[in-house]
Design a protein around this motif. Structure first.
Motif, PDB file in Angstrom:
ATOM      1  N   LYS A 129      -3.317 -57.622   1.177  1.00  0.00           N
ATOM      2  CA  LYS A 129      -3.286 -56.912   2.452  1.00  0.00           C
ATOM      3  C   LYS A 129      -3.490 -57.851   3.636  1.00  0.00           C
ATOM      4  O   LYS A 129      -2.796 -57.768   4.639  1.00  0.00           O
ATOM      5  CB  LYS A 129      -4.393 -55.859   2.427  1.00  0.00           C
ATOM      6  N   PHE A 130      -4.451 -58.786   3.506  1.00  0.00           N
ATOM      7  CA  PHE A 130      -4.821 -59.604   4.666  1.00  0.00           C
ATOM      8  C   PHE A 130      -4.430 -61.073   4.534  1.00  0.00           C
ATOM      9  O   PHE A 130      -4.768 -61.874   5.395  1.00  0.00           O
ATOM     10  CB  PHE A 130      -6.333 -59.520   4.908  1.00  0.00           C
ATOM     11  N   GLY A 131      -3.779 -61.458   3.462  1.00  0.00           N
ATOM     12  CA  GLY A 131      -3.473 -62.887   3.269  1.00  0.00           C
ATOM     13  C   GLY A 131      -4.774 -63.655   3.097  1.00  0.00           C
ATOM     14  O   GLY A 131      -5.755 -63.129   2.567  1.00  0.00           O
ATOM     15  N   PHE A 387      -9.029 -67.073  10.425  1.00  0.00           N
ATOM     16  CA  PHE A 387      -9.761 -65.849  10.728  1.00  0.00           C
ATOM     17  C   PHE A 387      -8.740 -64.789  11.107  1.00  0.00           C
ATOM     18  O   PHE A 387      -7.898 -65.014  11.971  1.00  0.00           O
ATOM     19  CB  PHE A 387     -10.735 -66.076  11.894  1.00  0.00           C
ATOM     20  N   ASN A 388      -8.835 -63.654  10.471  1.00  0.00           N
ATOM     21  CA  ASN A 388      -7.918 -62.563  10.800  1.00  0.00           C
ATOM     22  C   ASN A 388      -8.365 -61.835  12.054  1.00  0.00           C
ATOM     23  O   ASN A 388      -9.490 -62.027  12.517  1.00  0.00           O
ATOM     24  CB  ASN A 388      -7.844 -61.585   9.631  1.00  0.00           C
ATOM     25  N   HIS A 389      -7.468 -60.988  12.514  1.00  0.00           N
ATOM     26  CA  HIS A 389      -7.765 -60.237  13.739  1.00  0.00           C
ATOM     27  C   HIS A 389      -8.377 -58.866  13.423  1.00  0.00           C
ATOM     28  O   HIS A 389      -8.066 -58.263  12.400  1.00  0.00           O
ATOM     29  CB  HIS A 389      -6.464 -60.033  14.516  1.00  0.00           C
ATOM     30  N   SER A 390      -9.245 -58.411  14.303  1.00  0.00           N
ATOM     31  CA  SER A 390      -9.650 -57.005  14.251  1.00  0.00           C
ATOM     32  C   SER A 390      -9.748 -56.513  15.687  1.00  0.00           C
ATOM     33  O   SER A 390     -10.113 -57.266  16.590  1.00  0.00           O
ATOM     34  CB  SER A 390     -11.000 -56.876  13.548  1.00  0.00           C
ATOM     35  N   CYS A 443       3.460 -60.873  15.325  1.00  0.00           N
ATOM     36  CA  CYS A 443       4.339 -60.316  14.295  1.00  0.00           C
ATOM     37  C   CYS A 443       3.611 -59.642  13.146  1.00  0.00           C
ATOM     38  O   CYS A 443       3.986 -59.831  11.991  1.00  0.00           O
ATOM     39  CB  CYS A 443       5.250 -61.392  13.719  1.00  0.00           C
ATOM     40  N   PHE A 444       2.567 -58.916  13.395  1.00  0.00           N
ATOM     41  CA  PHE A 444       2.002 -58.149  12.288  1.00  0.00           C
ATOM     42  C   PHE A 444       1.551 -56.787  12.755  1.00  0.00           C
ATOM     43  O   PHE A 444       1.327 -56.569  13.948  1.00  0.00           O
ATOM     44  CB  PHE A 444       0.860 -58.905  11.600  1.00  0.00           C
ATOM     45  N   TYR A 445       1.480 -55.921  11.797  1.00  0.00           N
ATOM     46  CA  TYR A 445       1.014 -54.574  12.060  1.00  0.00           C
ATOM     47  C   TYR A 445      -0.462 -54.554  11.690  1.00  0.00           C
ATOM     48  O   TYR A 445      -0.830 -54.812  10.547  1.00  0.00           O
ATOM     49  CB  TYR A 445       1.841 -53.606  11.200  1.00  0.00           C
ATOM     50  N   CYS A 446      -1.305 -54.298  12.675  1.00  0.00           N
ATOM     51  CA  CYS A 446      -2.745 -54.464  12.465  1.00  0.00           C
ATOM     52  C   CYS A 446      -3.295 -53.422  11.496  1.00  0.00           C
ATOM     53  O   CYS A 446      -3.043 -52.232  11.626  1.00  0.00           O
ATOM     54  CB  CYS A 446      -3.473 -54.362  13.803  1.00  0.00           C
ATOM     55  N   GLN A 447      -4.019 -53.914  10.521  1.00  0.00           N
ATOM     56  CA  GLN A 447      -4.589 -53.013   9.520  1.00  0.00           C
ATOM     57  C   GLN A 447      -6.105 -53.026   9.579  1.00  0.00           C
ATOM     58  O   GLN A 447      -6.774 -52.838   8.569  1.00  0.00           O
ATOM     59  CB  GLN A 447      -4.139 -53.444   8.130  1.00  0.00           C
ATOM     60  N   CYS A 448      -6.651 -53.309  10.755  1.00  0.00           N
ATOM     61  CA  CYS A 448      -8.107 -53.305  10.852  1.00  0.00           C
ATOM     62  C   CYS A 448      -8.598 -51.854  10.756  1.00  0.00           C
ATOM     63  O   CYS A 448      -7.801 -50.919  10.841  1.00  0.00           O
ATOM     64  CB  CYS A 448      -8.561 -53.956  12.152  1.00  0.00           C
ATOM     65  N   ILE A 449      -9.909 -51.694  10.610  1.00  0.00           N
ATOM     66  CA  ILE A 449     -10.432 -50.347  10.357  1.00  0.00           C
ATOM     67  C   ILE A 449     -10.039 -49.391  11.484  1.00  0.00           C
ATOM     68  O   ILE A 449      -9.592 -48.279  11.252  1.00  0.00           O
ATOM     69  CB  ILE A 449     -11.968 -50.393  10.231  1.00  0.00           C
TER      70      ILE A 449
END
Ligand SMILES: C[S@@+](CC[C@H](N)C(=O)[O-])C[C@H]1O[C@@H](n2cnc3c(N)ncnc32)[C@H](O)[C@@H]1O
Length: 738
Positions: A129-131, A387-390, A443-449
């Motif tokens: 999901k998050f790489g 570090f991923n985004h939220s 270029c991503f669809y955010c999947q944060c909470i």
């Protein structure tokens, strides 16, 4: 009274009706919502690049000539960073993969310093999901430092260029002495030593061109790619890229880099091993080339062409490449990918804390161009890039004179993902604004909470149409929208629109209903009719040309209005846009179909794979297949020579538009096909919504090999055949050649 959410159901319609009748609202004069016009921005970039291309050609010739003169006059026997050094290093560069050999023994231990500090409680892991992303091994306290890291590549903005040393990045305080580059006088250093090493390492390749390559806005990444090639050299970059393609384990190199405590990066001289390791790290950063292609193909391609010309001029690439078409386009694609890598992973070095109010306002007004007043440079960090985004991050980042520093904004539990915000305070933006900005820039669809929660509500909810508000239409007890705080002035419009949807519903049946198991078969029927055109032809045949035109206009108006009140990621918006695409394909209106592509694409990105479940997977596959067929037909048509793309177009469309339209169709076609193929992808099966593990192996076998493998549990024989055929069809599909 509880908040009331307006959705596309009967209750909402009734309430809207009631509210409209009560006349408790005034009509708003302007009802515009925030829209992203990608075509406009591409046009702009195209013009910008063309302008630069001319300048670069002129300037490149002038500078090469001036450099030669300068060297002949001044440098020959004088300073150590003179022409002999230049020749020697170019020679080394070409013959030795750009190695500048260091004698480590000569180096005093004090000259070395660790390029980063990483908190021991962090661990880099990877999942579907998050790489790759960081999680905590232990509890982290509020304010604890997570990482400090120096950038590897950096491009200073024009107005700050004179204030920082270009090699050690230190700020020149008021009375501190600065030394400029002897050649171009465009960049500055704090010492002779910095100047020499910088010249040796990369400045000789960019000398005189810096003003152009470190230009405005999107060109920052242009500067970073130029530096990337100047520092590492294309041979080393190719080597690392090849290695990366061969290895499966993406975290390995980084684990080595992070955990090898002895690894130290000297401030001034990088040995071959160090270069190699750093280059390996950068070549493993995520690139999103494919997604970017859809958004900015023309722009990126042009940029990569320009870069090839510059690299040849500066002897980074061999000049034969200009005569070899195949090699040229292969290299251009590689560079375009690096370009996209720099865009996805770069950080803005800001002088002091980021002003969240400014970023939020800017992100809403110009989601495509986020440049803040206190940003001084654009840079690439090797570890912080993981570090991923939220939209509600638990880390905060800022730059000091040594580079980035990331701290915890609150105490973080063991096992939690460590996240930063990619630039702005996304918490203040609506779901759509956040998705548009993140998709355009990263270029991503955010999947944060937060987004996952919002998304499940958004799919059925309508938007507030108040000026500058695109929040969900949720009313508080004073009948005001909770996002903009104003009374929803456009309720009457929303009501009319929803009523019209009822009529459309009677024409297109259950396409607009939510998908649940027992309704799917009706949708299949409608798709079936569409595919074989029987219902479709009946529907359109019964009308004269004039009536048909009226019908299309009616559908268009409805579609446009519906688009205004729907969120990306809504299935209904996706159906309606696919129906419009089918209509345009049927009536040979490719230029109109083109305008739909962005919406369809955004919807696809929002819907997949987040909202796919075992219940709707069959339906989704059929929907995709249908879309695949239409885009395939459209792409074939527009690539055929005798097809007049713009025969009916009222607009003045030029050759560049035509290239853009063609490439966009191919890209959408490619995306749909890849999405379909992804359903058969081995690695994705563990999520539980894909096909049994052995599916691909089994059906990759030759036709006559009919061994029964008991471990294979496929669906019913009909479904099995259907999917086998579909899988083969997808594999054979080809994108038209541009
Ligand atoms: C700078 S990289 C972060 C490291 C990345 N996960 C990797 O594997 O290299 C940014 C990319 O990570 C992914 N990503 C980051 N935050 C995400 C999020 N909230 N939801 C989904 N994907 C995310 C996206 O693909 C994005 O373009």
């Amino acid at each position: 009274m509880k908040n009331f959410v307006f959705g596309n159901d009967q209750n909402s319609l009734d309430l809207l009706h009631q509210l409209c009748n009560e006349e408790k609202y005034r009509r708003s004069k302007s009802t515009t919502t925030t829209k992203m016009n990608i075509k406009e921005s591409i046009d702009l970039m195209y013009k910008l690049v063309q302008k630069h291309l001319k300048q670069i050609r002129k300037l490149g010739e002038k500078i090469d000539y001036e450099c030669d003169l300068y060297e002949q006059k001044h440098l020959k026997n004088s300073s150590p960073s003179s022409s002999s050094l230049l020749n020697e290093s170019i020679h080394l560069y070409n013959n030795n993969n750009n190695i500048i050999i260091d004698n480590d023994d000569d180096m005093n231990n004090d000259d070395k310093h660790l390029n980063f500090y990483l908190n021991q409680k962090c661990q880099l892991i990877q999942n579907e999901k998050f790489g790759r992303h960081f999680i905590t091994k232990d509890q982290i306290l509020k304010g604890e430092i997570i990482i400090e890291e120096r950038p590897i590549i950096i491009t200073f903005y024009e107005e700050h260029r004179q204030n920082y040393c270009h090699y050690c990045y230190h700020h020149f305080s008021n009375n501190k002495k600065r030394i400029s580059c002897k050649n171009c006088d465009e960049i500055y250093y704090c010492s002779n030593e910095c100047r020499q090493i910088c010249w040796q390492q990369y400045h000789r390749f960019e000398c005189g061109l810096y003003g152009l390559i470190a230009g405005p806005s999107d060109l920052f990444s242009f500067g970073n790619v130029f530096r990337y090639y100047s520092i590492f050299g294309h041979k080393l970059i190719d080597k690392c890229t090849q290695q990366q393609q061969q290895s499966d384990d993406d975290c390995n190199v980084h684990d080595n880099y992070i955990h090898n405590k002895r690894f130290q990066l000297p401030r001034h001289k990088w040995s071959y091993d160090e270069r190699f390791q750093l280059c390996q790290l950068i070549s493993k950063l995520v690139d999103h080339r494919y997604e970017r292609k859809i958004l900015r193909e023309v722009h990126t391609t042009l940029m990569s062409w320009i870069l090839i010309h510059l690299f040849v001029r500066r002897k980074i690439l061999d000049k034969n490449i200009l005569d070899d078409c195949f090699e040229f386009s292969r290299r251009a694609e590689y560079i375009a990918r690096d370009f996209s890598r720099m865009q996805t992973n770069s950080f803005c070095w800001s002088d002091g804390p980021i002003d969240l109010d400014e970023t939020s306002t800017l992100a809403i007004q110009h989601p495509q161009q986020l440049v803040l007043s206190n940003m001084i440079a654009n840079c690439i960090e090797c570890i912080s890039s993981f570090f991923n985004h939220s939209c509600k991050p638990n880390l905060y980042w800022q730059f000091n004179s040594n580079g980035i520093i990331i701290c915890a904004t609150r105490s973080i539990k063991q096992g939690e993902q460590l996240t930063i915000s990619y630039g702005t305070d996304f918490n203040r933006q609506t779901f759509d604004q956040r998705q548009i900005s993140l998709q355009y820039n990263y270029c991503f669809y955010c999947q944060c909470i937060i987004c996952n929660n919002d998304c499940s509500i958004m799919k059925n909810v309508i938007k507030c149409l108040n000026d500058k508000c695109s929040g969900p239409l949720v009313l508080n007890k004073h009948n005001a929208c909770i996002s903009c705080g104003k009374f929803p002035f456009d309720l009457r419009n929303a009501y009319r629109l929803m009523n019209k949807m009822k009529r459309i519903k009677s024409e297109f049946g259950y396409l607009f209903d939510s998908i649940n198991g027992h309704e799917q078969y009706r949708i299949y029927r409608i798709l079936y009719f569409f595919r074989y055109r029987s219902k479709f032809q009946l529907y359109w045949k019964s009308n004269s040309d004039k009536q048909r035109k009226k019908r299309i206009e009616y559908m268009e108006k409805l579609y446009e209005k519906y688009r205004q009140i729907s969120y990306y990621g809504s299935y209904r918006l996706l159906y309606l846009s696919i129906i419009m695409l089918a209509i345009y394909e049927r009536f040979e209106m490719p230029y109109k179909a083109f305008e739909l592509i962005d919406t369809i694409d955004m919807n696809l990105m929002n819907i997949f794979p987040g909202s796919i479940s075992n219940e709707n997977i069959d339906f989704i596959i059929q929907l995709l297949e249908f879309l695949g067929e239409i885009t395939e037909r459209l792409s074939k048509k527009i690539y055929s020579n005798d097809y007049h793309l713009f025969q009916q177009s009222q607009q003045n469309i030029n050759h560049n538009d035509e290239i853009l339209i063609r490439s966009k169709f191919s890209c959408l076609f490619e995306r749909v096909n890849q999405l379909l193929l992804a359903f058969f992808d081995e690695d994705l099966k563990e999520n539980g919504w894909l096909f049994p593990r052995t599916f691909k192996q089994l059906h990759d076998k030759p036709d006559n090999d009919e061994d029964n493998d008991e471990s294979v549990q496929l669906r019913t024989p009909d479904q099995e055949n259907y999917y086998i055929n579909l899988y083969r069809k997808c594999q054979q599909r080809k994108i038209p050649v541009s």
